[in-house]
Design an enzyme around this catalytic site. Sequence first.
Site, PDB file in Angstrom:
ATOM      1  N   ASP A 102      91.818  24.482  83.402  1.00  0.00           N
ATOM      2  CA  ASP A 102      90.365  24.620  83.339  1.00  0.00           C
ATOM      3  C   ASP A 102      89.694  23.570  84.226  1.00  0.00           C
ATOM      4  O   ASP A 102      90.283  22.525  84.512  1.00  0.00           O
ATOM      5  CB  ASP A 102      89.872  24.390  81.901  1.00  0.00           C
ATOM      6  CG  ASP A 102      90.427  25.417  80.943  1.00  0.00           C
ATOM      7  OD1 ASP A 102      90.842  26.496  81.397  1.00  0.00           O
ATOM      8  OD2 ASP A 102      90.440  25.115  79.732  1.00  0.00           O
TER       9      ASP A 102
HETATM   10  N1  URA Z   1      94.841  25.403  77.728  1.00  0.00           N
HETATM   11  C1  URA Z   1      93.511  25.238  77.880  1.00  0.00           C
HETATM   12  O1  URA Z   1      92.733  25.493  76.973  1.00  0.00           O
HETATM   13  N2  URA Z   1      93.062  24.763  79.057  1.00  0.00           N
HETATM   14  C2  URA Z   1      93.871  24.436  80.086  1.00  0.00           C
HETATM   15  O2  URA Z   1      93.395  23.980  81.143  1.00  0.00           O
HETATM   16  C3  URA Z   1      95.254  24.603  79.913  1.00  0.00           C
HETATM   17  C4  URA Z   1      95.727  25.101  78.712  1.00  0.00           C
END
Ligand code: URA
Length: 238
Positions: A102
């Site tokens: 993310d």
């Molecule tokens: N899970 C998430 O919620 N975000 C990420 O960036 C990776 C795994």
Amino acid sequence: MRLDKYVAQALQITRSQARNLIAKGGVTVDGQVCKKADAALKGGEAVQAGGQTLGREAFVYIMLNKPMGVVSASTDKRDTTVVDLLQGAFPRRELFPAGRLDKTSTGFVLLTDDGAFAHDILSPRRHVPKTYRVRLDTPVTQAMAEAFAQGVTLADGQTMQPAQLIPDEADPLAATVVLRQGVYHQIKRMFGVLGAGVDELHRQAIGGLELDPALAPGQWRAITPQELERLAPGRKKG
Ligand code: URA
């Protein structure tokens, strides 16, 4: 990679032997004699040395420490992408991130132009573990660890595969999470249904390969063939 290093590795000779060979005009890059030992190879060039074709490096594999605010994409109209952070170092390559973090998450992103390899390490069937450090807005509990081990059911009804949640003994808000699948926003959604918010999420390792601690946020380096083997053991490169 520097030309002398590449030639030394490919021919299994020492760096000084490689420099000698280069200085004598024994090495061509894309058909031209190159006498500069420190010439930078971007990947993809045809190198001939000592009368042997070393060929093209089949694929490029990069380890990047993604900073906060950067998106896991190749191009984006608004935000800086993980590929932008390579600053054009591989002009002949179409690199992309193998697996997303993310925008607010940080840590290990693998960039490659090897589509089959990316597909393989992301496939839930391969079970390549991804290891994350998380920090929550509420203390980590044993009940959370048990729920992760059972397989958390998300708000939309999807049940996740069992995952590991290992509380950090020194910090009640922190833990290590190990996942073998990659559903969109998976960790945040898993904690969400357990009533916890994720304040920090950092990917530390993919398979048996840890993010190099020498890489500051935004920095990157090539993954060595030995490291590639640790990332996805038993898989043939290329
Ligand atoms: N899970 C998430 O919620 N975000 C990420 O960036 C990776 C795994």
